[in-house]
Design an enzyme around this catalytic site. Structure first.
Site, PDB file in Angstrom:
ATOM      1  N   SER A  40       0.855  -1.196   0.000  1.00 26.14           N
ATOM      2  CA  SER A  40       0.000   0.000   0.000  1.00 26.14           C
ATOM      3  C   SER A  40       0.884   1.236   0.000  1.00 26.14           C
ATOM      4  CB  SER A  40      -0.870   0.006   1.266  1.00 26.14           C
ATOM      5  OG  SER A  40      -1.531   1.250   1.415  1.00 26.14           O
ATOM      6  N   TYR A  58      -1.109  -1.204  10.504  1.00 34.81           N
ATOM      7  CA  TYR A  58      -1.386  -1.475   9.081  1.00 34.81           C
ATOM      8  C   TYR A  58      -0.235  -0.963   8.217  1.00 34.81           C
ATOM      9  CZ  TYR A  58      -3.548  -1.515   4.486  1.00 34.81           C
ATOM     10  OH  TYR A  58      -3.791  -1.742   3.154  1.00 34.81           O
TER      11      TYR A  58
END
Ligand SMILES: NC(=O)c1ccc[n+]([C@@H]2O[C@H](COP(=O)([O-])OP(=O)(O)OC[C@H]3O[C@@H](n4cnc5c(N)ncnc54)[C@H](OP(=O)(O)O)[C@@H]3O)[C@@H](O)[C@H]2O)c1
Length: 270
Positions: free
Chosen positions: A149, A161
């Site tokens: 990401s 995350y």
């Protein structure tokens, strides 16, 4: 059928095989459709067995692709072991796509959920890549796409995350050097916001995100494929995110942290 079991839903594979994790939704579904359209048979891995079966049917009807389904929770070692066993039989293509985010503050988050996130986003990626590579290297042919990401490239967008995606990027970059000349390619795919179930599942409110910041799954998969053809190890879909990450790499991290906190409200997500 029990969870964590392998079941062929059609004839044994006679075409090259691609294993995709998390194809029951969003980006993984698009990877599965794209690879089926290119003549691959699929191994489809996720928890929702009904959706896996429906996708296998769609891929057979739409593209003539045979699919095996593995209903497995990648947050469990039993689930990961089933996938590892299949990968050790050999596949030509691996897309480590399954992953999830969480909302809330780190210091109030359920520690077990945070551990599950690490297990799905990192542990599974590392072990699946390890299991897939020997046969790819022996065949001098293979592709591994690890879905990371933009959050793994820009500091200040949450904690666990972003850290999990930073691992995936660093891991893939490191491996790419070792794989040079083997005929096996590896890519860390780093999308920004994509219209999928991701944010709803994570409980992250996204209504304030301007429309130009959203990508769609087709665009992300197409960029990934084009970047593989160019031999790019890090793939960043969308001009807006190419600019953002290029600027982010040039200015001090303290500035990046301030900006990402300002724009993306660094709080409220782990
Ligand atoms: N959407 C975004 O804005 C965005 C941005 C950058 C990167 N990404 C990354 O892109 C990847 C795909 O996300 P998406 O946006 O397509 O999200 P999504 O629509 O929520 O899909 C997630 C997929 O992962 C699977 N999955 C989740 N937890 C799992 C578990 N414990 N075991 C097995 N499978 C599991 C889900 O299947 P089941 O529920 O059936 O198990 C589902 O197929 C993720 O790695 C995500 O971090 C997304």
């Amino acid at each position: 059928m029990t969870a964590e079991s392998i079941e062929p839903v059609s004839a044994p594979a006679s075409r090259p095989v691609a294993l995709v994790t998390g194809p029951t939704s969003g980006l993984g579904g698009e990877f599965a459709r794209h690879l089926a359209s290119r003549g691959y048979d699929l191994v489809l891995v996720a928890r929702n067995e009904l959706k896996l079966r429906a996708l296998a049917d769609d891929l057979r009807v739409g593209f003539g692709a045979n699919s095996e389904i593995i209903a497995a929770d990648l947050a469990t070692s039993a689930g990961r072991e089933t996938v590892i066993a299949r990968l050790e039989l050999g596949v030509e293509y691996l897309v480590n796509n399954a992953g999830f985010g969480t909302s809330g503050e780190f210091w109030t988050a359920d520690p077990e959920l945070l551990q599950s996130q690490l297990d799905v986003n990192v542990t599974a990626v590392m072990h699946f890549t390890r299991a897939a590579l020997p046969s790819m290297v022996a065949a001098a042919k293979g592709t591994v796409i690890n879905v990371a990401s933009v959050a793994g490239l820009l500091a200040g967008r949450g904690s666990t995350y972003s850290a999990s995606k930073a691992y995936v990027i660093s891991f893939s970059e490191g491996l790419s050097g070792g794989l040079a000349g083997t005929g096996v390619q590896i890519q860390a795919l780093c999308p920004g916001f994509i219209k999928t179930e991701f944010h709803q599942r994570a409980g992250i409110e996204m209504s304030s995100i301007p429309s130009f910041m959203w990508l769609n799954v087709e665009q992300v998969v197409q960029t990934s494929m084009k970047d593989l053809d160019k031999g790019k190890v890090i793939s960043i879909p969308g001009a807006q995110y190419k600019v953002l990450t290029a600027v982010g790499s040039k200015v001090p991290k303290s500035v990046v942290r301030k900006l990402t906190n300002l724009v993306g409200r660094g709080r409220g997500r782990t």
